[in-house]
Write a protein that holds these residues in place. Structure first.
Motif, short mmCIF file in Angstrom:
data_model
loop_
_atom_site.label_atom_id
_atom_site.label_comp_id
_atom_site.label_asym_id
_atom_site.label_seq_id
_atom_site.Cartn_x
_atom_site.Cartn_y
_atom_site.Cartn_z
N MET A 101 0.85 -1.19 0.00
CA MET A 101 0.00 0.00 0.00
C MET A 101 0.88 1.24 0.00
SD MET A 101 -2.59 -1.42 2.93
CE MET A 101 -3.63 0.01 2.99
N HIS A 112 3.94 1.79 2.77
CA HIS A 112 3.84 1.61 4.20
C HIS A 112 3.22 0.35 4.74
CE1 HIS A 112 -0.51 2.64 4.25
NE2 HIS A 112 -0.19 3.33 3.19
N ALA A 113 2.51 -0.44 3.97
CA ALA A 113 1.90 -1.65 4.53
C ALA A 113 1.78 -2.72 3.47
CB ALA A 113 0.53 -1.34 5.12
N PHE A 114 1.92 -3.96 3.90
CA PHE A 114 1.85 -5.12 3.00
C PHE A 114 0.52 -5.83 3.25
CE2 PHE A 114 6.25 -4.63 1.86
CZ PHE A 114 6.83 -4.08 2.99
N ASP A 115 -0.42 -5.73 2.31
CA ASP A 115 -1.76 -6.19 2.61
C ASP A 115 -2.10 -7.57 2.07
OD1 ASP A 115 -3.93 -4.51 0.18
OD2 ASP A 115 -1.91 -5.34 -0.03
#
Lengths: 127, 110
Positions: A101, A112-115
């Motif tokens: 993301m 910032h984030a691995f979804d």
């Protein structure tokens, strides 16, 4: 439903190059909405971020690995790949690919984030 | 970049609440609202539980919540259940346009 699947040799000799591919199914890698990333996890240890790439080829790497890492993307095959050169036993790990993301804030790109994650593939460095 | 600091282990009884901390610096946790939390069961891939400090992805139980104060982010699990037993990792965006993970916390449900 988007799925990611890692593939590549499970055994690599010291000083050689580790090469892995992440195949994306159920969606296009060419979306503008996400980056794509690699993370690794040595046996019994924590997660380490390796790097991220956009479908255009724009990439970001972990400074501690940057000199040895190349991440590339092949939009025609809906895949992205990892190459890690001059490997040693310290590179033995489960290698995972993931969707990343991102946001633009104050004119700065923030990944910032691995979804969504692949299941991971174990790579052992040994002669 | 140094790993974020998490306690090695925490434990709690079913029905209780627990909190896992994640401490960084002004260059990561303290500087940005881009802290994420992941749950990892043995032999499985991590699962995103919280992003942007306190947002839950669709499908994640509202028993999981996140917060941040200064350089420390926290993950709180309320109404602890047996299936919550897992390893938990925090991560943060950093000023170097990179991502850093915490060392991980093993949650034991007694």
């Amino acid at each position: 439903q988007l799925q990611l699947q890692e593939s590549g040799p499970g055994l690599v000799k010291p000083s050689e190059t580790l090469s892995l591919t992440c195949s994306v199914s159920g969606g296009s890698i060419s979306t503008s909405s996400y980056y794509w990333g690699w993370i690794r996890q040595p046996p019994g240890k924590g997660l380490e971020w390796i790097g991220n790439i956009y479908y255009s080829g724009s990439s970001y790497y972990n400074p501690s690995l940057k000199s040895r890492v190349t991440i590339s993307v092949d939009t025609s095959k809906n895949q992205f790949s990892l190459k890690l050169s001059s490997v040693s036993a310290a590179d033995t790990a489960v290698y995972l690919c993931a969707r990343v993301m991102w946001q633009i804030y104050d004119g700065e790109l923030r990944l910032h984030a691995f979804d969504i994650w692949g299941q991971g593939t174990m790579v052992t460095v040994s002669s | 970049q140094s790993a974020l600091t998490q306690p090695a282990s925490v434990s709690g009884s079913p029905g209780q609440s627990i909190t896992i901390s994640c401490t960084g610096t002004s260059s990561d946790v303290g500087g940005y609202n881009y802290v994420s939390w992941y749950q990892q069961h043995p032999g499985k891939a991590p699962k995103l539980m919280i992003y942007e400090v306190s947002n839950r992805p669709s499908g994640v139980s509202n028993r999981f919540s996140g917060s941040k104060s200064a350089y420390t982010a926290s993950l709180t699990i309320s109404g602890l259940q047996a299936e919550d037993e897992a390893n938990y990792y925090c991560s943060s965006y950093t000023s170097s346009s990179t991502v850093v993970f915490g060392g991980g916390t093993k949650l034991t449900v007694l």
